[in-house]
Design an enzyme around this catalytic site. Sequence first.
Site, PDB file in Angstrom:
ATOM      1  N   LYS A   1      -5.623 -11.116  -9.019  1.00 40.39           N
ATOM      2  CA  LYS A   1      -7.044 -11.391  -8.275  1.00 40.39           C
ATOM      3  C   LYS A   1      -8.036 -10.100  -8.553  1.00 40.39           C
ATOM      4  O   LYS A   1      -7.504  -9.033  -8.852  1.00 40.39           O
ATOM      5  CB  LYS A   1      -6.745 -11.486  -6.855  1.00 40.39           C
TER       6      LYS A   1
ATOM      7  N   LYS B   1     -11.562  -5.209  -5.650  1.00 42.54           N
ATOM      8  CA  LYS B   1     -12.570  -3.816  -5.851  1.00 42.54           C
ATOM      9  C   LYS B   1     -11.854  -2.533  -5.845  1.00 42.54           C
ATOM     10  O   LYS B   1     -12.481  -1.670  -6.244  1.00 42.54           O
ATOM     11  CB  LYS B   1     -13.313  -3.882  -4.483  1.00 42.54           C
TER      12      LYS B   1
ATOM     13  N   LYS C   1       0.754  -1.256   0.158  1.00 43.23           N
ATOM     14  CA  LYS C   1      -0.133  -0.135   0.084  1.00 43.23           C
ATOM     15  C   LYS C   1       0.849   1.347   0.178  1.00 43.23           C
ATOM     16  O   LYS C   1       0.463   2.251  -0.666  1.00 43.23           O
ATOM     17  CB  LYS C   1      -0.804   0.025   1.028  1.00 43.23           C
TER      18      LYS C   1
HETATM   19  P1  ATP Z   1      -8.923  -3.965  -2.057  1.00 40.56           P
HETATM   20  O1  ATP Z   1      -8.921  -3.735  -3.777  1.00 40.56           O
HETATM   21  O2  ATP Z   1      -9.632  -2.795  -1.268  1.00 40.56           O
HETATM   22  O3  ATP Z   1      -7.687  -4.305  -1.265  1.00 40.56           O
HETATM   23  P2  ATP Z   1     -10.260  -6.562  -2.105  1.00 40.56           P
HETATM   24  O4  ATP Z   1     -11.254  -6.552  -3.042  1.00 40.56           O
HETATM   25  O5  ATP Z   1      -8.798  -7.330  -2.281  1.00 40.56           O
HETATM   26  O6  ATP Z   1      -9.932  -4.762  -1.658  1.00 40.56           O
HETATM   27  P3  ATP Z   1     -10.442  -6.994   0.843  1.00 40.56           P
HETATM   28  O7  ATP Z   1     -11.355  -6.084   1.422  1.00 40.56           O
HETATM   29  O8  ATP Z   1      -9.026  -6.747   0.880  1.00 40.56           O
HETATM   30  O9  ATP Z   1     -10.822  -7.028  -0.650  1.00 40.56           O
HETATM   31  O10 ATP Z   1     -10.892  -8.327   1.379  1.00 40.56           O
HETATM   32  C1  ATP Z   1     -12.268  -8.539   1.853  1.00 40.56           C
HETATM   33  C2  ATP Z   1     -12.254 -10.384   1.926  1.00 40.56           C
HETATM   34  O11 ATP Z   1     -12.708 -10.559   0.380  1.00 40.56           O
HETATM   35  C3  ATP Z   1     -11.101 -10.924   2.207  1.00 40.56           C
HETATM   36  O12 ATP Z   1     -11.447 -11.927   2.939  1.00 40.56           O
HETATM   37  C4  ATP Z   1     -10.459 -11.562   1.007  1.00 40.56           C
HETATM   38  O13 ATP Z   1      -9.618 -12.695   1.181  1.00 40.56           O
HETATM   39  C5  ATP Z   1     -11.497 -11.740  -0.033  1.00 40.56           C
HETATM   40  N1  ATP Z   1     -11.346 -11.578  -1.068  1.00 40.56           N
HETATM   41  C6  ATP Z   1     -11.016 -10.264  -1.842  1.00 40.56           C
HETATM   42  N2  ATP Z   1     -10.691 -10.528  -3.269  1.00 40.56           N
HETATM   43  C7  ATP Z   1     -10.899 -11.890  -3.370  1.00 40.56           C
HETATM   44  C8  ATP Z   1     -10.866 -12.812  -4.520  1.00 40.56           C
HETATM   45  N3  ATP Z   1     -10.488 -12.280  -5.813  1.00 40.56           N
HETATM   46  N4  ATP Z   1     -11.209 -13.938  -4.596  1.00 40.56           N
HETATM   47  C9  ATP Z   1     -11.412 -14.529  -3.344  1.00 40.56           C
HETATM   48  N5  ATP Z   1     -11.548 -13.789  -2.298  1.00 40.56           N
HETATM   49  C10 ATP Z   1     -11.193 -12.374  -2.326  1.00 40.56           C
END
Ligand code: ATP
Length: 334
Positions: A197, A200, A115
């Site tokens: 991955k 969001k 980050k």
């Molecule tokens: P950001 O992009 O803001 O970092 P993110 O979409 O990666 O967010 P997080 O808020 O870090 O999501 O994670 C929320 C939950 O969703 C966590 O338990 C994480 O393991 C799960 N998660 C996030 N992205 C994925 C994905 N692509 N596949 C499966 N699980 C996911």
Amino acid sequence: MMNDKKILFSGMQATGSLTLGNYLGALKNWLNLCDDYECFYSVVDLHSITVRQDPAELRKKARNLLMLYIAAGLDPEKNCIYYQSHVSGHAELAWILNCFTYMGELNRMTQFKDKSAKHADNINAGLFTYPVLMASDILLYQTDVVPVGKDQLQHLELTRDIAIRFNSIYGDVFTVPEPYLGKAGAKIMSLQDPTKKMSKSDENPNASIYLTDDRDTVIRKFKRAVTDSEARIHYCEEQPGVSNLIEIYGAVTGKTFEEVEKEFEGKGYGDFKLAVGEAVADLLTPLQTRFNELSQDKAYIDKIIKENGEKADYYATKTLRKVQKKVGFPERIR
Ligand code: ATP
Ligand code: LTN
């Protein structure tokens, strides 16, 4: 304790809109846990301001996330769904635990490194101590288990180290939490770059399916999804794009990879992408209907926010008072 159930805590940040990855990888797996655990699911808005947020946007996203938890099927009567910022114990415990965490430990956190590379103009102290706030979230409720993705295991390990360190000085104050791995959750990849991955915070909206995307948008995004050159619906490492679509279709329909491959034997990518798009749209439609209903019912959501916030605050305060006493703060007059 509340009853004889073990305690489970998890949270999501209210940054960006939830994706199909968040749903299939996390939220979906949370749905039935309240039968076996006393569950706390927080909208972790204190964590969100470690990167700059527009205030009105943040408020809206946090409320939407709370409603999405419910629309996805988390029953707010059986799960404590609340805003982290409504329970002041999170920030208070975080200060105390900051004094029991070493700079060297925080320096090793890979999420901090990632980050700070991404937000080089705003490497603030909150971003650095983010894992301590997360430890406070967990330890405040005497949590036994924490369902998290692999990316959060390092933070959970630090939480355990902090709890053990504190307990070794002051006696058994905190329950030392374990990760909850459950059934291996699906890992959903970006539709535009299947080696990354689905996230969001991805800048390209075509890379992610948002839980609020309408049917046409979902189908269009799957149509545009990057696939491979073999022109065969087959799950393998060499075909990350098609494999991701198989993973999604399997997770949504409950079919195994083999069953999916068989169903689409001899068919082209076009047919397959359309089928995946339709299956995902079918999954999202009822969730969106419920979300829209909830958005109309302000009084109901406000009631949930108040009641669950008070419940969380009650348990959080119990732990906090114990900790304050242990470290030597004077008894409170109120
Ligand atoms: P950001 O992009 O803001 O970092 P993110 O979409 O990666 O967010 P997080 O808020 O870090 O999501 O994670 C929320 C939950 O969703 C966590 O338990 C994480 O393991 C799960 N998660 C996030 N992205 C994925 C994905 N692509 N596949 C499966 N699980 C996911
Ligand atoms: N850091 C987590 C969100 C989070 C969390 C928590 C998860 C904050 N506090 C406590 C589990 C338990 C994330 O970025 N996914």
